[in-house]
Design a protein around this motif. Structure first.
Motif, PDB file in Angstrom:
ATOM      1  N   THR A 276      58.783  40.719  31.816  1.00 52.21           N
ATOM      2  CA  THR A 276      58.893  41.763  30.708  1.00 52.21           C
ATOM      3  C   THR A 276      57.849  43.186  31.208  1.00 52.21           C
ATOM      4  N   THR A 277      58.242  44.336  30.495  1.00 52.75           N
ATOM      5  CA  THR A 277      57.531  45.494  30.596  1.00 52.75           C
ATOM      6  C   THR A 277      56.009  45.337  30.841  1.00 52.75           C
ATOM      7  N   GLY A 278      55.479  44.766  29.549  1.00 56.55           N
ATOM      8  CA  GLY A 278      54.093  44.133  29.711  1.00 56.55           C
ATOM      9  C   GLY A 278      53.673  43.338  30.655  1.00 56.55           C
ATOM     10  N   GLU A 279      54.452  42.371  31.254  1.00 53.41           N
ATOM     11  CA  GLU A 279      53.923  41.725  32.424  1.00 53.41           C
ATOM     12  C   GLU A 279      53.866  42.237  33.558  1.00 53.41           C
ATOM     13  N   ILE A 280      54.857  43.003  33.855  1.00 49.47           N
ATOM     14  CA  ILE A 280      54.991  44.045  35.002  1.00 49.47           C
ATOM     15  C   ILE A 280      53.687  45.072  35.127  1.00 49.47           C
ATOM     16  N   GLU A 281      53.327  45.620  33.945  1.00 51.29           N
ATOM     17  CA  GLU A 281      51.993  46.527  33.889  1.00 51.29           C
ATOM     18  C   GLU A 281      51.008  45.585  34.211  1.00 51.29           C
ATOM     19  N   TYR A 282      50.963  44.288  33.768  1.00 53.22           N
ATOM     20  CA  TYR A 282      49.738  43.586  33.913  1.00 53.22           C
ATOM     21  C   TYR A 282      49.648  43.169  35.577  1.00 53.22           C
ATOM     22  N   LEU A 283      50.719  43.343  36.240  1.00 53.38           N
ATOM     23  CA  LEU A 283      50.633  42.863  37.867  1.00 53.38           C
ATOM     24  C   LEU A 283      49.786  44.383  38.292  1.00 53.38           C
ATOM     25  N   GLU A 284      50.135  45.313  38.024  1.00 51.64           N
ATOM     26  CA  GLU A 284      49.703  46.814  38.498  1.00 51.64           C
ATOM     27  C   GLU A 284      48.419  46.737  38.059  1.00 51.64           C
ATOM     28  N   HIS A 285      48.137  46.137  36.829  1.00 50.98           N
ATOM     29  CA  HIS A 285      46.408  45.960  36.421  1.00 50.98           C
ATOM     30  C   HIS A 285      45.588  45.157  37.545  1.00 50.98           C
ATOM     31  N   CYS A 286      46.373  44.091  37.853  1.00 49.29           N
ATOM     32  CA  CYS A 286      45.739  43.102  38.920  1.00 49.29           C
ATOM     33  C   CYS A 286      45.261  43.804  40.095  1.00 49.29           C
ATOM     34  N   ILE A 287      46.350  44.559  40.539  1.00 46.34           N
ATOM     35  CA  ILE A 287      46.181  45.320  41.825  1.00 46.34           C
ATOM     36  C   ILE A 287      45.175  46.336  41.622  1.00 46.34           C
ATOM     37  N   THR A 288      45.174  47.151  40.784  1.00 47.82           N
ATOM     38  CA  THR A 288      43.940  48.056  40.552  1.00 47.82           C
ATOM     39  C   THR A 288      42.706  47.514  40.566  1.00 47.82           C
ATOM     40  N   GLU A 289      42.284  46.521  39.788  1.00 45.28           N
ATOM     41  CA  GLU A 289      41.128  45.696  39.546  1.00 45.28           C
ATOM     42  C   GLU A 289      40.599  45.193  40.648  1.00 45.28           C
ATOM     43  N   ALA A 290      41.531  44.640  41.629  1.00 46.51           N
ATOM     44  CA  ALA A 290      41.069  43.935  42.853  1.00 46.51           C
ATOM     45  C   ALA A 290      40.572  44.801  43.969  1.00 46.51           C
ATOM     46  N   MET A 291      40.602  46.115  43.691  1.00 45.20           N
ATOM     47  CA  MET A 291      40.270  47.125  44.650  1.00 45.20           C
ATOM     48  C   MET A 291      38.922  47.781  44.261  1.00 45.20           C
ATOM     49  N   VAL A 292      38.566  47.279  43.013  1.00 44.02           N
ATOM     50  CA  VAL A 292      37.404  48.032  42.466  1.00 44.02           C
ATOM     51  C   VAL A 292      36.025  47.778  43.210  1.00 44.02           C
ATOM     52  N   PRO A 293      35.498  48.816  43.825  1.00 43.97           N
ATOM     53  CA  PRO A 293      34.181  48.383  44.725  1.00 43.97           C
ATOM     54  C   PRO A 293      33.113  47.958  43.910  1.00 43.97           C
ATOM     55  N   LYS A 294      32.197  46.932  44.464  1.00 39.99           N
ATOM     56  CA  LYS A 294      31.273  46.433  43.762  1.00 39.99           C
ATOM     57  C   LYS A 294      29.959  46.409  44.397  1.00 39.99           C
ATOM     58  N   SER A 295      28.929  46.102  44.034  1.00 39.60           N
ATOM     59  CA  SER A 295      27.472  46.489  44.422  1.00 39.60           C
ATOM     60  C   SER A 295      27.132  45.666  45.777  1.00 39.60           C
ATOM     61  N   SER A 296      27.864  44.931  46.314  1.00 41.82           N
ATOM     62  CA  SER A 296      27.743  44.069  47.507  1.00 41.82           C
ATOM     63  C   SER A 296      29.150  43.675  48.119  1.00 41.82           C
ATOM     64  N   SER A 297      29.041  43.401  49.238  1.00 39.23           N
ATOM     65  CA  SER A 297      30.246  43.027  50.076  1.00 39.23           C
ATOM     66  C   SER A 297      30.827  41.744  49.637  1.00 39.23           C
ATOM     67  N   GLN A 298      29.765  40.698  49.187  1.00 43.22           N
ATOM     68  CA  GLN A 298      30.064  39.517  48.496  1.00 43.22           C
ATOM     69  C   GLN A 298      30.623  39.608  47.487  1.00 43.22           C
ATOM     70  N   GLU A 299      30.177  40.349  46.534  1.00 44.72           N
ATOM     71  CA  GLU A 299      30.890  40.620  45.098  1.00 44.72           C
ATOM     72  C   GLU A 299      32.123  41.247  45.293  1.00 44.72           C
ATOM     73  N   THR A 300      32.528  42.165  46.159  1.00 38.65           N
ATOM     74  CA  THR A 300      33.688  42.790  46.394  1.00 38.65           C
ATOM     75  C   THR A 300      34.844  41.649  46.920  1.00 38.65           C
ATOM     76  N   ILE A 301      34.254  41.146  47.736  1.00 37.91           N
ATOM     77  CA  ILE A 301      35.234  39.915  48.316  1.00 37.91           C
ATOM     78  C   ILE A 301      35.474  38.952  47.015  1.00 37.91           C
ATOM     79  N   LEU A 302      34.402  38.471  46.316  1.00 34.07           N
ATOM     80  CA  LEU A 302      34.574  37.428  45.156  1.00 34.07           C
ATOM     81  C   LEU A 302      35.807  38.350  44.095  1.00 34.07           C
ATOM     82  N   ASN A 303      35.430  39.335  43.915  1.00 31.54           N
ATOM     83  CA  ASN A 303      36.284  40.285  42.812  1.00 31.54           C
ATOM     84  C   ASN A 303      37.729  40.213  43.176  1.00 31.54           C
ATOM     85  N   PHE A 304      38.078  40.517  44.498  1.00 30.09           N
ATOM     86  CA  PHE A 304      39.282  40.391  45.058  1.00 30.09           C
ATOM     87  C   PHE A 304      40.033  39.217  45.017  1.00 30.09           C
ATOM     88  N   GLU A 305      39.145  38.254  45.259  1.00 32.55           N
ATOM     89  CA  GLU A 305      39.823  36.786  45.345  1.00 32.55           C
ATOM     90  C   GLU A 305      40.170  36.343  43.700  1.00 32.55           C
TER      91      GLU A 305
END
Length: 237
Positions: free
Chosen positions: A117-146
């Motif tokens: 559905t449209t809503g489900e497809i929009e959530y996929l885009e949200h996942c992609i965006t959130e995965a690449m949000v920088p965090k305070s450490s490289s470890q936290e960035t990796i955990l966020n991406f995972e």
């Protein structure tokens, strides 16, 4: 090829190295034979050897040094080796998990391109965006991406609206909580540019689903998983 009942070659190699450490034949700092030599010794492929070595590296038993070889680490002591061996015996092989994902996820992605559905497809885009949000450490960035990587793939499975396949996908997704998967994935994601590469592949999958192109979406998913499979076999150095 070397076989022993239902035990896969990489497991046999792992167990052989562990037994050599227990017996004292291999000690801290000792260099293992080359991949080619191990493949010849066990009459198996170098891919199986790499699976064994990357798994042992993920739990800290060996370390691969680029251009030098693979060595027994100081963590491989008599007090640590048994707990590490338990991890290897009780947790899912990341390579088996990727093999299973290759069997079902491209088809799930194909269905998602038809049924999402449209809503489900929009959530996929949200996942992609959130995965690449920088965090305070490289470890936290990796955990966020995972985390968001897992959300992205699980969301696609749910979009397929096939309960038996969703159950399989959810079971595979649960492996992400295991120590062995986490260690190996973190080593892989720490390589410069890797998360960006995976994010770009996620965008290709997302666009194909959004455009309702099931064959393109399935192919993009297959290519993504094959890249992950290849990268897990690489030494992090």
């Amino acid at each position: 090829m070397y076989q022993s009942g239902d035990i896969k070659a990489h497991t046999i190699i792992q167990n052989h190295i562990l037994e050599q450490i227990r017996s004292g034949e291999l000690t801290v700092g000792n260099q293992l034979p080359s991949e080619r030599a191990l493949a010849k010794q066990f009459n198996t492929s170098r891919t199986s050897v790499r699976e064994a070595l990357r798994t042992l590296e993920a739990v800290g038993i060996v370390q691969t040094r680029l251009g030098s070889g693979t060595y027994i680490t100081d963590k491989a002591t008599s007090t640590d080796i048994e707990s590490m061996a338990v991890d290897l015996d009780t947790q899912s092989s990341p390579f088996d998990v990727i093999e299973a994902r290759l069997c079902i996820e491209p088809f799930l992605t194909r269905l998602a391109a038809v049924r999402g559905t449209t809503g489900e497809i929009e959530y996929l885009e949200h996942c992609i965006t959130e995965a690449m949000v920088p965090k305070s450490s490289s470890q936290e960035t990796i955990l966020n991406f995972e985390h968001w990587d897992g959300e992205f793939h699980l969301a696609i499975a749910k979009m397929a609206r096939n309960q038996p396949l969703i159950t399989l996908a959810t079971s595979l997704h649960s492996v992400r909580t295991e120590k062995l998967w986490g260690s190996m994935k973190q080593m892989s994601l720490a390589v410069e540019g890797r998360m960006e590469h995976y994010a770009a592949q996620h965008k290709s999958i997302y666009r194909a689903i959004k455009d309702h192109r099931p064959s393109v979406a399935a192919q993009a998913a297959t290519e993504h998983l094959k890249v992950i499979q290849h990268n897990l076999l690489e030494s992090p150095d």
